[in-house]
Design a protein around this motif. Sequence first.
Motif, PDB file in Angstrom:
ATOM      1  N   VAL A 182       0.869  -1.182   0.000  1.00 31.35           N
ATOM      2  CA  VAL A 182       0.000   0.000   0.000  1.00 31.35           C
ATOM      3  C   VAL A 182       0.902   1.226   0.000  1.00 31.35           C
ATOM      4  CG1 VAL A 182      -1.772   1.281   1.243  1.00 31.35           C
ATOM      5  CG2 VAL A 182      -1.826  -1.225   1.202  1.00 31.35           C
ATOM      6  N   ASP A 183       0.714   2.111  -0.990  1.00 28.98           N
ATOM      7  CA  ASP A 183       1.604   3.260  -1.102  1.00 28.98           C
ATOM      8  C   ASP A 183       1.252   4.345  -0.090  1.00 28.98           C
ATOM      9  OD1 ASP A 183      -0.576   4.708  -2.103  1.00 28.98           O
ATOM     10  OD2 ASP A 183       0.051   4.511  -4.190  1.00 28.98           O
ATOM     11  N   SER A 184       1.981   5.448  -0.135  1.00 28.19           N
ATOM     12  CA  SER A 184       1.817   6.513   0.859  1.00 28.19           C
ATOM     13  C   SER A 184       0.453   7.185   0.780  1.00 28.19           C
ATOM     14  CB  SER A 184       2.917   7.565   0.678  1.00 28.19           C
ATOM     15  OG  SER A 184       2.877   8.097  -0.642  1.00 28.19           O
ATOM     16  N   ASN A 185      -0.252   7.000  -0.339  1.00 23.90           N
ATOM     17  CA  ASN A 185      -1.594   7.567  -0.488  1.00 23.90           C
ATOM     18  C   ASN A 185      -2.682   6.587  -0.076  1.00 23.90           C
ATOM     19  OD1 ASN A 185      -0.629  10.044  -1.570  1.00 23.90           O
ATOM     20  ND2 ASN A 185      -0.352   9.035  -3.569  1.00 23.90           N
ATOM     21  N   GLY A 186      -2.260   5.423   0.409  1.00 22.97           N
ATOM     22  CA  GLY A 186      -3.233   4.423   0.828  1.00 22.97           C
ATOM     23  C   GLY A 186      -3.760   3.567  -0.302  1.00 22.97           C
ATOM     24  N   ALA A 187      -3.131   3.671  -1.485  1.00 23.48           N
ATOM     25  CA  ALA A 187      -3.602   2.899  -2.633  1.00 23.48           C
ATOM     26  C   ALA A 187      -2.822   1.594  -2.751  1.00 23.48           C
ATOM     27  CB  ALA A 187      -3.438   3.715  -3.909  1.00 23.48           C
ATOM     28  N   PRO A 188      -3.516   0.479  -2.983  1.00 25.95           N
ATOM     29  CA  PRO A 188      -2.810  -0.795  -3.152  1.00 25.95           C
ATOM     30  C   PRO A 188      -2.029  -0.811  -4.465  1.00 25.95           C
ATOM     31  CG  PRO A 188      -5.162  -1.084  -3.550  1.00 25.95           C
ATOM     32  CD  PRO A 188      -4.992   0.315  -3.045  1.00 25.95           C
ATOM     33  N   GLN A 189      -0.820  -1.365  -4.422  1.00 27.05           N
ATOM     34  CA  GLN A 189       0.029  -1.460  -5.600  1.00 27.05           C
ATOM     35  C   GLN A 189       0.470  -2.913  -5.783  1.00 27.05           C
ATOM     36  OE1 GLN A 189       0.622   1.123  -7.604  1.00 27.05           O
ATOM     37  NE2 GLN A 189      -0.512   2.534  -6.271  1.00 27.05           N
ATOM     38  N   SER A 190       0.568  -3.306  -7.053  1.00 27.62           N
ATOM     39  CA  SER A 190       0.963  -4.676  -7.371  1.00 27.62           C
ATOM     40  C   SER A 190       2.039  -4.658  -8.452  1.00 27.62           C
ATOM     41  CB  SER A 190      -0.235  -5.489  -7.864  1.00 27.62           C
ATOM     42  OG  SER A 190      -1.241  -5.544  -6.873  1.00 27.62           O
ATOM     43  N   SER A 191       3.078  -5.444  -8.245  1.00 28.80           N
ATOM     44  CA  SER A 191       4.185  -5.476  -9.200  1.00 28.80           C
ATOM     45  C   SER A 191       4.752  -6.886  -9.309  1.00 28.80           C
ATOM     46  CB  SER A 191       5.308  -4.524  -8.772  1.00 28.80           C
ATOM     47  OG  SER A 191       4.868  -3.183  -8.712  1.00 28.80           O
ATOM     48  N   ILE A 192       5.392  -7.127 -10.435  1.00 28.28           N
ATOM     49  CA  ILE A 192       6.226  -8.316 -10.610  1.00 28.28           C
ATOM     50  C   ILE A 192       7.627  -7.811 -10.955  1.00 28.28           C
ATOM     51  CG2 ILE A 192       6.617 -10.469 -11.851  1.00 28.28           C
ATOM     52  CD1 ILE A 192       4.003 -10.459 -10.321  1.00 28.28           C
ATOM     53  N   TYR A 193       8.591  -8.073 -10.081  1.00 31.50           N
ATOM     54  CA  TYR A 193       9.969  -7.700 -10.357  1.00 31.50           C
ATOM     55  C   TYR A 193      10.624  -8.853 -11.122  1.00 31.50           C
ATOM     56  CZ  TYR A 193       8.889  -4.559  -6.450  1.00 31.50           C
ATOM     57  OH  TYR A 193       8.301  -3.641  -5.620  1.00 31.50           O
ATOM     58  N   VAL A 194      11.370  -8.506 -12.180  1.00 29.44           N
ATOM     59  CA  VAL A 194      12.051  -9.514 -12.990  1.00 29.44           C
ATOM     60  C   VAL A 194      13.552  -9.279 -12.859  1.00 29.44           C
ATOM     61  CG1 VAL A 194      12.261 -10.588 -15.255  1.00 29.44           C
ATOM     62  CG2 VAL A 194      10.115  -9.454 -14.605  1.00 29.44           C
ATOM     63  N   TRP A 195      14.226 -10.213 -12.204  1.00 29.74           N
ATOM     64  CA  TRP A 195      15.671 -10.088 -11.984  1.00 29.74           C
ATOM     65  C   TRP A 195      16.410 -11.139 -12.792  1.00 29.74           C
ATOM     66  CZ3 TRP A 195      19.444 -13.429 -10.178  1.00 29.74           C
ATOM     67  CH2 TRP A 195      20.689 -12.846  -9.941  1.00 29.74           C
ATOM     68  N   SER A 196      17.551 -10.746 -13.338  1.00 30.83           N
ATOM     69  CA  SER A 196      18.417 -11.674 -14.065  1.00 30.83           C
ATOM     70  C   SER A 196      19.860 -11.295 -13.786  1.00 30.83           C
ATOM     71  CB  SER A 196      18.146 -11.598 -15.576  1.00 30.83           C
ATOM     72  OG  SER A 196      19.133 -12.315 -16.297  1.00 30.83           O
ATOM     73  N   PRO A 197      20.748 -12.280 -13.663  1.00 29.16           N
ATOM     74  CA  PRO A 197      22.167 -11.945 -13.483  1.00 29.16           C
ATOM     75  C   PRO A 197      22.771 -11.317 -14.735  1.00 29.16           C
ATOM     76  CG  PRO A 197      21.881 -14.314 -13.703  1.00 29.16           C
ATOM     77  CD  PRO A 197      20.513 -13.739 -13.594  1.00 29.16           C
ATOM     78  N   PHE A 198      22.033 -11.332 -15.860  1.00 35.77           N
ATOM     79  CA  PHE A 198      22.574 -10.844 -17.124  1.00 35.77           C
ATOM     80  C   PHE A 198      21.832  -9.622 -17.676  1.00 35.77           C
ATOM     81  CE2 PHE A 198      22.848 -15.525 -16.942  1.00 35.77           C
ATOM     82  CZ  PHE A 198      24.219 -15.636 -16.758  1.00 35.77           C
ATOM     83  N   LEU A 199      20.701  -9.266 -17.067  1.00 32.98           N
ATOM     84  CA  LEU A 199      19.882  -8.179 -17.594  1.00 32.98           C
ATOM     85  C   LEU A 199      19.581  -7.164 -16.502  1.00 32.98           C
ATOM     86  CD1 LEU A 199      17.259 -10.318 -19.588  1.00 32.98           C
ATOM     87  CD2 LEU A 199      19.361  -9.279 -20.479  1.00 32.98           C
ATOM     88  N   THR A 200      19.163  -5.987 -16.911  1.00 38.58           N
ATOM     89  CA  THR A 200      18.742  -4.959 -15.966  1.00 38.58           C
ATOM     90  C   THR A 200      17.416  -5.346 -15.329  1.00 38.58           C
ATOM     91  OG1 THR A 200      19.827  -3.264 -17.301  1.00 38.58           O
ATOM     92  CG2 THR A 200      18.177  -2.514 -15.716  1.00 38.58           C
ATOM     93  N   LEU A 201      17.294  -5.112 -14.024  1.00 43.51           N
ATOM     94  CA  LEU A 201      16.066  -5.450 -13.315  1.00 43.51           C
ATOM     95  C   LEU A 201      14.885  -4.689 -13.913  1.00 43.51           C
ATOM     96  CD1 LEU A 201      15.484  -6.203  -9.661  1.00 43.51           C
ATOM     97  CD2 LEU A 201      14.096  -4.402 -10.652  1.00 43.51           C
ATOM     98  N   ARG A 202      13.765  -5.374 -14.077  1.00 46.19           N
ATOM     99  CA  ARG A 202      12.560  -4.756 -14.627  1.00 46.19           C
ATOM    100  C   ARG A 202      11.410  -4.884 -13.643  1.00 46.19           C
ATOM    101  NH1 ARG A 202      10.707  -6.246 -20.485  1.00 46.19           N
ATOM    102  NH2 ARG A 202       9.253  -4.618 -19.818  1.00 46.19           N
ATOM    103  N   THR A 203      10.457  -3.973 -13.750  1.00 44.88           N
ATOM    104  CA  THR A 203       9.246  -4.033 -12.940  1.00 44.88           C
ATOM    105  C   THR A 203       8.048  -4.109 -13.872  1.00 44.88           C
ATOM    106  OG1 THR A 203      10.238  -2.768 -11.133  1.00 44.88           O
ATOM    107  CG2 THR A 203       7.838  -2.868 -11.211  1.00 44.88           C
TER     108      THR A 203
END
Length: 699
Positions: free
Chosen positions: A478-499
């Motif tokens: 829940v962000d600072s405005n009280g709104a729910p947030q949903s994400s999928i973080y994509v991590w790779s040892p070879f690529l830049t992290l993505r959201t």
Amino acid sequence: MNFQCWKQWLVARNGLLVLTAMVMAGCGGSSNKNTVAVVSLTPASVSIVSGQVAQLTVTASDATGANATTTFTFNSSNPSLVTIAPSGAVCGGVWDSTFVICNGNDASGNPLTGTATVTATAEGISSPPVTISVHPSVTSITVSAAPVAGGSSCLSHGQTQQFTATAFHNATDITNLIGQIFWNSSNRTVVTIDSNGLASAASPGLADIVANVGGVSSQSIPFNTCMPQSITLHLSSDPAGTVTKSAIMNVNDTRTLQADMVDTNGTVVTSAPVTIVTNNPVVGSVSGTTLIAATPGGAGLAAVCVPPQCGAGINKPVYSNLFSVFVNGASPATTVYVGTTTIPAPGTSPAIVPVDTSKSPPAAGTPIVLPGAPTSMAFSPDGSTLYVDTSSGLVAVDPSTNTATLLDADPIGVILAVSPDGKQVIISNVKFQADVPSQRLFIFDASNNTLQTFILPGAVAAAFDSDGFKAYIAANFVDSNGAPQSSIYVWSPFLTLRTLTATGTPNSVAAVASGPLTYVANGSTINAINVCDNSFGADVATNTAPQLLGSPKNTSTIMAVDQHGVDIEHVGFTDATIGQCPTPVFYENVFEDLGVPITARKLLVASGGNSIVALAAGLNKIPLVFSSGPNLFAFAGNGTEPVDGDLTQDGRTLWVGIAGTNDVHEICLSCTPVKDEFQIQLNLNKTNAVPDIIAVRPR
């Protein structure tokens, strides 16, 4: 100086011969120790600008190949063009008497140009000649490539392409003066290139070809080895027209595998330059193309084209069909590690307890003292390392010695996932950090003992794909405005992290064994993510809202536990579309109704898919699913609910911690009926603490 040394000095002075001073016998050098059989002079060719200097290296060896200490002389076929200092430094011109200044001009002041050969001699044995090309300075180099047959934008594995370089001094073509041109590939796994500029396509991906001479490099020319369009993994013994994609084996059996691909040119490449990986090395290990049945259970194998070994510069992984492995038998004796998140009693040290299952009944061993209270545990897939996160940081336990080592003090939280190779560990501090701006995601790399720290809130679950190229991390907050947030973080040892922007409330992640898809439960449905490009596929229909996801190792199946039972989703691929991005897929659903409403706190799926276990909060039974159907198992004693557990690789035995009685149970799932065989009271931390952290060593 004696007469012989004076004579040698005079010859050197006039640029005809130069001796290596430190080894001149009779002139202050040491005497010979070995009989010289071979003299070597490197490199094989040198291209230098007039007035510049290059270094030669000379060695001698005897008949056995051992280094020989001796006296060397150098000879130039054209001492007015090329001279050599005692150190082996080659002058594109004539050295001065002290070998400091190299004069590259003729008597009229014009730069010298031409070719000479240099040899080194010791004890009458001469080296092969080294060609020295002296030329004006190279101001630019251009490179051209022969057209590719058919006008294709890529070359198939093993195909060749000729590159040609032209060297210029200002606007003058001096290619015929410079001698050897040096060719380089920016990625030799993609393309190799020989001294004549002939490039050979190797592993799929992108690279650059560059020519270099006289300290000047050409512009880079792109080279593309064709990516796979599809990959087929099968037994190498298959007769023509037959493809075997599974094996039922006994321990120590072996099979030889073969990966074939059709590339984007439509060329069939047998024994393709891709990597065969296993998602369960403790059951089915792979060495090159050899599959070894190591221990009973299930494993999934795939031939993959993923960076950096394959697909470099393209970064879109391509997966083969799943090769399914099932190894018969019962898992060997192992060690079960039990801990508690309960704060240690005053005066006691936090610890986990190893339980030896080779004894009857299983017996608790000496507690393993930790630097802080444990919060979670997870094994590397090969069973070589037990990672334990604690209130003092991440710890590694060596199960062969039961010794604990603090790896890093910063990542304090809960272990979400361990990579297939056992080197990367994903940790989130969300459980212990309510302040969203202070929530962190940690990734520890055991291969180089480094820690990456990301300011990423809400991470609650994670899974690596079968080859470890990417990890998908579910997050909600829940962000600072009280709104729910949903994400999928994509991590790779070879690529830049993505959201990735997600829907619902992502809280569970599972990767399908075959590789191309990862699934996320978001509180209302299951999202499918294509690993090749991180795009979302069609949602997967389930009976009701999924709570947790799991998957077996040897079939393309996703299990989802919901309030009433377990959805078993078979993920189907057609041979004709395997390798496409995104990969077309279809689903076949079987729902197993457990008969009671549950709130799942953990879902356990056997590696071979032969048993599914749901640990439910507030339920004094354990919901089980077998091929024969669902079952509610009442464990022994007066415990209130299961709090954590783990399965052996064969799926025949469940180890589970029970609240209320606070003991650990060994439950025989293969018994008919299911049997609660042993109950062990461990008195963790010298208190009757809840055994809510359990890990079975993969054996």
